[in-house]
Design a protein around this motif. Structure first.
Motif, PDB file in Angstrom:
ATOM      1  N   ARG A 151      85.495  18.700  29.941  1.00 54.39           N
ATOM      2  CA  ARG A 151      85.339  19.983  29.994  1.00 54.39           C
ATOM      3  C   ARG A 151      86.543  20.595  29.375  1.00 54.39           C
ATOM      4  O   ARG A 151      87.661  19.706  29.306  1.00 54.39           O
ATOM      5  CB  ARG A 151      85.304  20.624  31.367  1.00 54.39           C
ATOM      6  CG  ARG A 151      84.143  20.019  31.984  1.00 54.39           C
ATOM      7  CD  ARG A 151      83.846  20.514  33.515  1.00 54.39           C
ATOM      8  NE  ARG A 151      84.364  22.011  33.843  1.00 54.39           N
ATOM      9  CZ  ARG A 151      84.792  22.302  35.049  1.00 54.39           C
ATOM     10  NH1 ARG A 151      84.763  21.327  36.189  1.00 54.39           N
ATOM     11  NH2 ARG A 151      85.096  23.677  35.279  1.00 54.39           N
ATOM     12  N   HIS A 229      80.858  30.699  29.149  1.00 61.12           N
ATOM     13  CA  HIS A 229      81.163  29.149  28.969  1.00 61.12           C
ATOM     14  C   HIS A 229      81.821  28.633  30.127  1.00 61.12           C
ATOM     15  O   HIS A 229      82.413  27.536  30.158  1.00 61.12           O
ATOM     16  CB  HIS A 229      81.963  29.049  27.825  1.00 61.12           C
ATOM     17  CG  HIS A 229      81.331  29.409  26.612  1.00 61.12           C
ATOM     18  ND1 HIS A 229      81.440  30.653  26.077  1.00 61.12           N
ATOM     19  CD2 HIS A 229      80.635  28.720  25.404  1.00 61.12           C
ATOM     20  CE1 HIS A 229      80.853  30.723  24.958  1.00 61.12           C
ATOM     21  NE2 HIS A 229      80.308  29.774  24.634  1.00 61.12           N
ATOM     22  N   ASP A 231      81.165  27.071  32.943  1.00 61.73           N
ATOM     23  CA  ASP A 231      80.877  25.798  33.353  1.00 61.73           C
ATOM     24  C   ASP A 231      81.365  24.499  32.253  1.00 61.73           C
ATOM     25  O   ASP A 231      81.239  23.620  32.930  1.00 61.73           O
ATOM     26  CB  ASP A 231      79.213  25.486  33.596  1.00 61.73           C
ATOM     27  CG  ASP A 231      78.713  26.533  34.506  1.00 61.73           C
ATOM     28  OD1 ASP A 231      79.301  26.763  35.760  1.00 61.73           O
ATOM     29  OD2 ASP A 231      77.557  26.871  34.658  1.00 61.73           O
ATOM     30  N   SER A 232      81.910  24.953  31.401  1.00 63.76           N
ATOM     31  CA  SER A 232      82.238  24.038  30.241  1.00 63.76           C
ATOM     32  C   SER A 232      83.752  24.020  30.297  1.00 63.76           C
ATOM     33  O   SER A 232      84.235  23.373  29.427  1.00 63.76           O
ATOM     34  CB  SER A 232      81.625  24.160  29.081  1.00 63.76           C
ATOM     35  OG  SER A 232      80.222  24.122  28.912  1.00 63.76           O
TER      36      SER A 232
END
Length: 274
Positions: A151, A229, A231-232
């Protein structure tokens, strides 16, 4: 009583909330990397205009002691080689915590403390601390290091002189985490501006060859980018003078954009504090 010239430490604010415990655990790596003690600080809110009730004060001190022991056990459970200090202070929480972190390398606090969860003042303490602290301030969400692999660390920079400070802080964090970096740059409207950014990034890629650096034009809408974005992303690094102000990022709008994630926020110190 705080020393006039306290030694450098990493400070974690403790208030009895699960988020504060996560902040303390998150701070362990910061302390180890800097070879500094980790100081857990609990501030008992003192109302200077209220009569002192000895029994009530005793309960407050007992509550503080319980919270500190809980945080201590959580940090010790990591089995990391960190020196731990603990301090229970009395005063206004924001001002007292700022004083405790006056010479700290970094101040770590939970994204949602006990007072926030009961009064609805989400981000008020975080905003006040990030505005006034002389050191970087980390607003920590749930600490899940096993979820952070691959991540990104997102670095938000602007055209002002503080951009290099923010970029370096973010790249240092990414190198430590072995994470890729997404740099949110101002909108590129002119070819010479684009060329200037490319030259700057070429220099930073030489200095950080092990970090995968990608430039992303965000057109000034960082919160929308994060919401799309989240979750990343494991960490957002921003400067104190960011467009839109810090309350937008660390308060309710930022909490909404990062809702249900464990993405933390690191606000860099002012340039004159370096």
């Amino acid at each position: 009583m705080l020393s006039s010239f306290p030694k450098p430490v990493v400070v974690a604010g403790i208030d009895g909330s699960p988020a504060a415990v996560d902040a303390a655990i998150w701070a362990v790596d910061q302390a180890i990397d800097r070879d500094l003690p980790l100081r857990l600080v609990y501030v008992i809110d003192r109302d200077d205009h209220a009569d002192i009730d000895a029994e009530a004060q005793a309960r407050r001190i007992a509550t503080a002691a319980v919270a500190m022991r809980h945080a201590l056990r959580a940090v010790e459970a990591t089995e990391r080689p960190v020196e731990i200090e603990m301090e229970i202070l009395q005063g206004r929480p924001v001002q007292t915590l700022l004083q405790a972190a006056n010479s700290a390398a970094i101040l770590c606090i939970g994204a949602r403390g006990l007072k926030h969860s009961t009064s609805g003042r989400i981000g008020s303490t975080a905003a006040a601390l990030t505005e006034a602290a002389h050191c970087p301030v980390a607003i920590v969400r749930t600490h899940r290091p096993h979820h952070c692999r691959d991540r990104a660390v997102v670095i938000e920079i602007t055209d002002n002189a503080a951009g290099s400070v923010v970029l370096q802080r973010g790249l240092d964090e990414a190198r430590r985490r072995r994470a890729p970096v997404w740099v949110l740059t101002p909108a590129r409207t002119y070819p010479d501006v684009s060329a200037q950014w490319e030259r700057r990034f070429a220099e930073w890629r030489v200095r950080y060859p092990e970090v995968d650096i990608t430039a992303v034009g965000n057109n000034g809408d960082t919160l929308r980018y994060l919401a799309a974005h989240a979750d990343s992303v494991q960490l957002v690094v921003a400067g104190r003078g960011r467009p839109g102000g810090l309350t937008e990022l660390v308060g309710s709008p930022g909490n909404s954009a990062l809702r249900d994630t464990d993405c933390s926020i690191l606000v860099c110190e002012p340039q004159n504090a370096l």
